[in-house]
Write a protein that holds these residues in place. Structure first.
Motif, PDB file in Angstrom:
ATOM      1  N   THR A  26       0.810  -1.215   0.000  1.00  0.00           N
ATOM      2  CA  THR A  26       0.000   0.000   0.000  1.00  0.00           C
ATOM      3  C   THR A  26       0.844   1.266   0.000  1.00  0.00           C
ATOM      4  N   GLN A  28       4.032   1.402  -1.480  1.00  0.00           N
ATOM      5  CA  GLN A  28       5.046   1.346  -2.524  1.00  0.00           C
ATOM      6  C   GLN A  28       4.620   2.121  -3.753  1.00  0.00           C
ATOM      7  N   LEU A  30       3.635   5.110  -4.748  1.00  0.00           N
ATOM      8  CA  LEU A  30       2.669   6.188  -4.958  1.00  0.00           C
ATOM      9  C   LEU A  30       3.401   7.511  -5.138  1.00  0.00           C
ATOM     10  N   ARG A  55      -0.136   8.616  -9.054  1.00  0.00           N
ATOM     11  CA  ARG A  55       0.262   7.485  -9.892  1.00  0.00           C
ATOM     12  C   ARG A  55       0.876   6.394  -9.032  1.00  0.00           C
ATOM     13  N   ASN A  56       0.467   5.161  -9.265  1.00  0.00           N
ATOM     14  CA  ASN A  56       1.076   4.022  -8.590  1.00  0.00           C
ATOM     15  C   ASN A  56       2.182   3.492  -9.490  1.00  0.00           C
ATOM     16  N   SER A  61      -0.799  -3.583  -6.311  1.00  0.00           N
ATOM     17  CA  SER A  61      -1.925  -2.675  -6.081  1.00  0.00           C
ATOM     18  C   SER A  61      -1.687  -1.858  -4.816  1.00  0.00           C
ATOM     19  N   ALA A  62      -2.237  -0.659  -4.782  1.00  0.00           N
ATOM     20  CA  ALA A  62      -2.149   0.203  -3.597  1.00  0.00           C
ATOM     21  C   ALA A  62      -3.575   0.476  -3.122  1.00  0.00           C
ATOM     22  N   THR A  65      -5.991   5.888  -0.194  1.00  0.00           N
ATOM     23  CA  THR A  65      -5.210   6.680   0.751  1.00  0.00           C
ATOM     24  C   THR A  65      -5.730   8.113   0.740  1.00  0.00           C
ATOM     25  N   LEU A  92      -5.439   1.962  -6.331  1.00  0.00           N
ATOM     26  CA  LEU A  92      -4.876   1.954  -7.682  1.00  0.00           C
ATOM     27  C   LEU A  92      -4.169   0.638  -7.974  1.00  0.00           C
ATOM     28  N   ALA A  94      -1.364  -1.550 -10.091  1.00  0.00           N
ATOM     29  CA  ALA A  94       0.008  -1.226 -10.491  1.00  0.00           C
ATOM     30  C   ALA A  94      -0.041  -0.410 -11.777  1.00  0.00           C
ATOM     31  N   THR A  97      -3.436   5.398 -12.457  1.00  0.00           N
ATOM     32  CA  THR A  97      -3.434   6.811 -12.089  1.00  0.00           C
ATOM     33  C   THR A  97      -4.827   7.249 -11.674  1.00  0.00           C
TER      34      THR A  97
END
Length: 114
Positions: A26, A28, A30, A55-56, A61-62, A65, A92, A94, A97
């Motif tokens: 979560t 990583q 961003l 952007r991730n 996946s994130a 947030t 988001l 991987a 955006t």
């Protein structure tokens, strides 16, 4: 990492195990980019819109947030600068955006703000 485990009979057995510690997915990758304002010369007390793209850049996946907006009187943005708004950024995939927008009112006192 090595563990020593004492059995009920008092003997010590040796166990060895490798442990990998990594940042949660979560957090990583961003990145906030393309930050802009709808009007860069707003009059005191007038409305304007702040825009940003989240952007991730990670390979996982994130989760959702919060994007926090701060107002500073200098170009160095710090946690101590006044928080003026926040925006929920969706989860988001991987490389995904998300465009974020928030409407704000310019400060009542004239000046240059970042």
């Amino acid at each position: 990492m090595t563990y020593r485990v004492r059995g009920a009979d008092g003997d010590t057995d040796l166990l060895t195990s490798a442990i990998t510690v990594s940042e949660p997915a979560t957090a990583q990758g961003l990145v906030v980019q393309s930050v802009s304002a709808s009007d860069t010369t707003s009059g005191a007390g007038s409305r304007f819109t702040l825009c940003a793209t989240v952007r991730n850049g990670g390979d996982a996946s994130a989760t959702a947030t919060s994007l926090r907006y701060r107002r500073s009187t200098n170009a160095t943005i710090a946690a101590s600068d006044k928080a003026v708004s926040s925006d929920a950024a969706r989860a988001l995939a991987a490389s995904g955006t998300s465009a974020e927008l928030v409407s704000r009112t310019a400060p009542s006192s004239a000046g240059t703000y970042y």
